[in-house]
Design a protein around this motif. Sequence first.
Motif, PDB file in Angstrom:
ATOM      1  N   ASP A   1       0.834  -1.208   0.000  1.00  0.00           N
ATOM      2  CA  ASP A   1       0.000   0.000   0.000  1.00  0.00           C
ATOM      3  C   ASP A   1       0.863   1.251   0.000  1.00  0.00           C
ATOM      4  O   ASP A   1       1.755   1.402   0.830  1.00  0.00           O
TER       5      ASP A   1
ATOM      6  N   GLY B   1       0.102  -4.319   2.283  1.00  0.00           N
ATOM      7  CA  GLY B   1      -1.262  -4.416   1.750  1.00  0.00           C
ATOM      8  C   GLY B   1      -1.696  -5.871   1.861  1.00  0.00           C
ATOM      9  O   GLY B   1      -1.029  -6.669   2.521  1.00  0.00           O
ATOM     10  N   GLY B   2      -2.799  -6.183   1.202  1.00  0.00           N
ATOM     11  CA  GLY B   2      -3.271  -7.576   1.214  1.00  0.00           C
ATOM     12  C   GLY B   2      -4.136  -7.853   2.417  1.00  0.00           C
ATOM     13  O   GLY B   2      -3.706  -7.689   3.577  1.00  0.00           O
ATOM     14  N   LYS B   3      -5.395  -8.290   2.133  1.00  0.00           N
ATOM     15  CA  LYS B   3      -6.368  -8.388   3.222  1.00  0.00           C
ATOM     16  C   LYS B   3      -5.998  -9.445   4.265  1.00  0.00           C
ATOM     17  O   LYS B   3      -6.099  -9.210   5.469  1.00  0.00           O
TER      18      LYS B   3
ATOM     19  N   HIS C   1      -2.975  -8.434   6.279  1.00  0.00           N
ATOM     20  CA  HIS C   1      -3.380  -7.508   7.348  1.00  0.00           C
ATOM     21  C   HIS C   1      -3.877  -8.274   8.567  1.00  0.00           C
ATOM     22  O   HIS C   1      -3.606  -7.889   9.703  1.00  0.00           O
TER      23      HIS C   1
ATOM     24  N   ARG D   1       1.746  -6.483  -6.357  1.00  0.00           N
ATOM     25  CA  ARG D   1       1.044  -5.329  -6.932  1.00  0.00           C
ATOM     26  C   ARG D   1       1.017  -4.156  -5.938  1.00  0.00           C
ATOM     27  O   ARG D   1       1.175  -4.363  -4.717  1.00  0.00           O
TER      28      ARG D   1
ATOM     29  N   SER E   1      -1.104  -0.922  -4.270  1.00  0.00           N
ATOM     30  CA  SER E   1      -2.430  -0.361  -4.036  1.00  0.00           C
ATOM     31  C   SER E   1      -2.201   1.088  -3.622  1.00  0.00           C
ATOM     32  O   SER E   1      -1.568   1.338  -2.596  1.00  0.00           O
TER      33      SER E   1
ATOM     34  N   MET F   1      -9.044   4.135  -3.455  1.00  0.00           N
ATOM     35  CA  MET F   1      -8.037   3.092  -3.565  1.00  0.00           C
ATOM     36  C   MET F   1      -7.924   2.689  -5.034  1.00  0.00           C
ATOM     37  O   MET F   1      -8.934   2.465  -5.707  1.00  0.00           O
TER      38      MET F   1
ATOM     39  N   GLY G   1      -9.255 -11.268   0.421  1.00  0.00           N
ATOM     40  CA  GLY G   1      -8.767 -10.427  -0.675  1.00  0.00           C
ATOM     41  C   GLY G   1      -9.100 -11.016  -2.027  1.00  0.00           C
ATOM     42  O   GLY G   1      -9.495 -12.178  -2.150  1.00  0.00           O
ATOM     43  N   SER G   2      -8.927 -10.147  -3.046  1.00  0.00           N
ATOM     44  CA  SER G   2      -9.259 -10.568  -4.416  1.00  0.00           C
ATOM     45  C   SER G   2      -8.163 -11.465  -4.971  1.00  0.00           C
ATOM     46  O   SER G   2      -6.999 -11.081  -4.963  1.00  0.00           O
TER      47      SER G   2
ATOM     48  N   ASP H   1     -10.317  -5.349   7.219  1.00  0.00           N
ATOM     49  CA  ASP H   1      -9.343  -6.432   7.427  1.00  0.00           C
ATOM     50  C   ASP H   1      -9.005  -6.540   8.919  1.00  0.00           C
ATOM     51  O   ASP H   1      -8.849  -7.626   9.469  1.00  0.00           O
TER      52      ASP H   1
HETATM   53  O1  TA6 Z   1      -8.900  -3.597   2.629  1.00  0.00           O
HETATM   54  C1  TA6 Z   1      -7.836  -2.712   2.340  1.00  0.00           C
HETATM   55  C2  TA6 Z   1      -6.856  -3.423   1.409  1.00  0.00           C
HETATM   56  O2  TA6 Z   1      -6.325  -4.577   2.005  1.00  0.00           O
HETATM   57  C3  TA6 Z   1      -5.758  -2.472   0.984  1.00  0.00           C
HETATM   58  O3  TA6 Z   1      -4.765  -2.408   1.947  1.00  0.00           O
HETATM   59  C4  TA6 Z   1      -5.299  -3.051  -0.369  1.00  0.00           C
HETATM   60  O4  TA6 Z   1      -4.220  -3.922  -0.159  1.00  0.00           O
HETATM   61  C5  TA6 Z   1      -6.580  -3.717  -0.892  1.00  0.00           C
HETATM   62  O5  TA6 Z   1      -7.504  -3.804   0.219  1.00  0.00           O
HETATM   63  C6  TA6 Z   1      -6.405  -5.099  -1.445  1.00  0.00           C
HETATM   64  O6  TA6 Z   1      -7.727  -5.562  -1.710  1.00  0.00           O
HETATM   65  P1  TA6 Z   1      -8.002  -6.736  -2.775  1.00  0.00           P
HETATM   66  O7  TA6 Z   1      -9.476  -7.003  -2.630  1.00  0.00           O
HETATM   67  O8  TA6 Z   1      -7.625  -6.187  -4.118  1.00  0.00           O
HETATM   68  O9  TA6 Z   1      -7.160  -7.907  -2.365  1.00  0.00           O
END
Ligand code: TA6
Length: 306
Positions: free
Chosen positions: A12, A37-39, A42, A90, A92, A104, A138-139, A249
């Motif tokens: 992030d 970053g990364g849900k 976190h 990646r 964010s 974001m 996370g996605s 998160d």
């Molecule tokens: O929820 C916040 C967050 O974790 C950000 O810190 C950023 O890393 C993003 O969401 C990642 O989300 P995603 O759904 O793309 O994995």
Amino acid sequence: MIYTITLNQAIDKIKYLEGNLKQEQNNRVEKNFIDLGGKATHVSAILQQLNQENIALGFAGDMNKEEFYRGLELYEIKHEYIEVRNESVRESIVVINNSGGSYMITEKGPIISKLDKKKLSHILEDKVEGGEIIVIAGSPPPTYSLQDFRELIKILKRNSVYIACDVAGEYLKAALEEQVDFVKPNEHEMNDLYHGEEEIYEKFMKLSGRVKNAVCSLGSEGAMYMMKDAIYQVKPPKVDILSDTGAGDSFVGGYIYGVSQNYSTRDCVKQGIIVSASKVQHYGSCKIDLNQFNYIENNIEILEVR
Ligand code: TA6
């Protein structure tokens, strides 16, 4: 043991503006932060700060791994990420308005090969034992299909583990169909799941009938859960919000901490609210301060809303 799985890791880059974001203008940055970053990562960072042992798993590109690993070291996260060759973790970009509110902008993430997908499956087959807790959040990256995701859950379900999923869209639907133990959609994700015009409470009742443990996060209004046909909302006190990025998160991190301590559902939700209300008082995406917990806990409201 608690394992967190971030299929699509992120770094992030947080930009706190002098003013509010405007189109076609040069928006000046007042403060600049880089955080993990990364849900699910976190969730690992929160569990570490709560002194709860856990291991972070998932995929991370090897091109910028030093920057990513610096973040893991900062939170003393134990990890076994699969390094994806010639790909990057990646970014964010989080833009925060001076007067509040944030944007974001997140990259797609790496191409994961069949071989690397197999590596994750083997790690889980070798490591995960009955009674453990797994958090997938996370996605997923572009080439990690719904079928890959279902197979991952099926591998985990071979052991009697607690599977928590903080995912959205088709992956949330798949998680429900694969009967995971916990989901935590936010209002937007709830409305994506149930398109009707009914109240969020009605939609939440439908969701609660499909999964053992469901929470709907409501931003600064807290979160709701269902117990014995009643719906409760757990509301945090008003706090100075520096950044809401990562609040959801952090809620999952606090909730999962409660699960690991055998808290009641109510106390798991309360723990999630305490942790997320601390997180928003920090610019970082997963920073909390345990010294803030007492005030938040003593000023939490629990309302029966249905
Ligand atoms: O929820 C916040 C967050 O974790 C950000 O810190 C950023 O890393 C993003 O969401 C990642 O989300 P995603 O759904 O793309 O994995």
